[in-house]
Design an enzyme around this catalytic site. Sequence first.
Site, short mmCIF file in Angstrom:
data_model
loop_
_atom_site.label_atom_id
_atom_site.label_comp_id
_atom_site.label_asym_id
_atom_site.label_seq_id
_atom_site.Cartn_x
_atom_site.Cartn_y
_atom_site.Cartn_z
N HIS A 33 -7.85 5.67 -5.69
CA HIS A 33 -6.42 5.92 -5.52
C HIS A 33 -6.23 5.57 -4.06
O HIS A 33 -6.63 6.39 -2.95
CB HIS A 33 -6.31 7.40 -5.85
CG HIS A 33 -4.75 7.86 -5.36
ND1 HIS A 33 -4.50 9.07 -4.66
CD2 HIS A 33 -3.74 7.50 -5.95
CE1 HIS A 33 -3.41 9.14 -4.69
NE2 HIS A 33 -2.62 8.35 -5.54
N HIS A 75 2.05 3.17 0.49
CA HIS A 75 2.42 4.07 -0.69
C HIS A 75 4.08 4.59 -0.48
O HIS A 75 4.99 4.11 -1.36
CB HIS A 75 1.83 5.36 -0.63
CG HIS A 75 2.31 6.56 -1.85
ND1 HIS A 75 3.09 7.32 -1.46
CD2 HIS A 75 1.96 6.32 -3.30
CE1 HIS A 75 3.42 7.87 -2.53
NE2 HIS A 75 2.69 7.41 -3.66
#
Length: 266
Positions: A33, A75
């Site tokens: 992740h 992100h």
Amino acid sequence: MKRLLAFGLLSSYLLAGCSNNNILEKDYLNIAHRGASGKAPEHTYAAYDKAIKQEADYLELDLQMTKDKELIVMHDNDVTRTTNSSGLVKNKTNNEIKKLDAGSWFDGKYSNEKVPLLSDVLKKYYNKTNFYIETKTPEAYPGMDRKLIDELNKKTLLTPHNLKNGRIIIQSFSEKSLSNIHKMNKNIPLILLVEDNDISKLTDTELKRLSKFSYGIGINYKKTEKELVERAHENGLKVHVFTLNNKKEVEKMKEIKVDGGFNNNP
């Protein structure tokens, strides 16, 4: 006897060369992740290097697009949280982005880490790992989907061989973005990310509809139940969950047969 031995060795070598390298056939995919973001600043080479060292199956790459239409890996659509600057990515050029410190927020020893370009990440790790790419807020970036496909083609990641062996997975909360990508290349495995409030809408009819263009669905592991996983599988969909932090959470998901998980500590 020597000829037989030589033939046997040659046969073994050829069989090894023909072995199945399709990562998608694993029972469970370990997806890093934002890299190994529990141990290093997310979406930096430091985080990616750690994830590869820990033998993650995929690097997750979140995409944003700069003012001059370059795809970067970050992100947030705003640089404030993970750099020493502020403002929206779409209002900054790639040259401006390249000057930012993307590591000190996590730990001062990472002060030299920079925001990577997608093209550089694909080049650096092409022979080391696989890529799980998310189009973030694509509605804010006209042309992002096309730009992504062009970049993957440049890096020869969309060849039949690479697609068959799972080198690329693309995910998004935007069904429109996935639809665009599916029209450009129907062989790319696509994952539709599902908001928590929409999980209850995943009826068999809806799952069957999604299976027409999707490889699977991505959902919050805290909202994932065995019954939903079973129904997804019955409708031909894989289930990948986010975001796990420890072995206990991973084992719980494996028990209900999810097909992969995003992990901060892969």
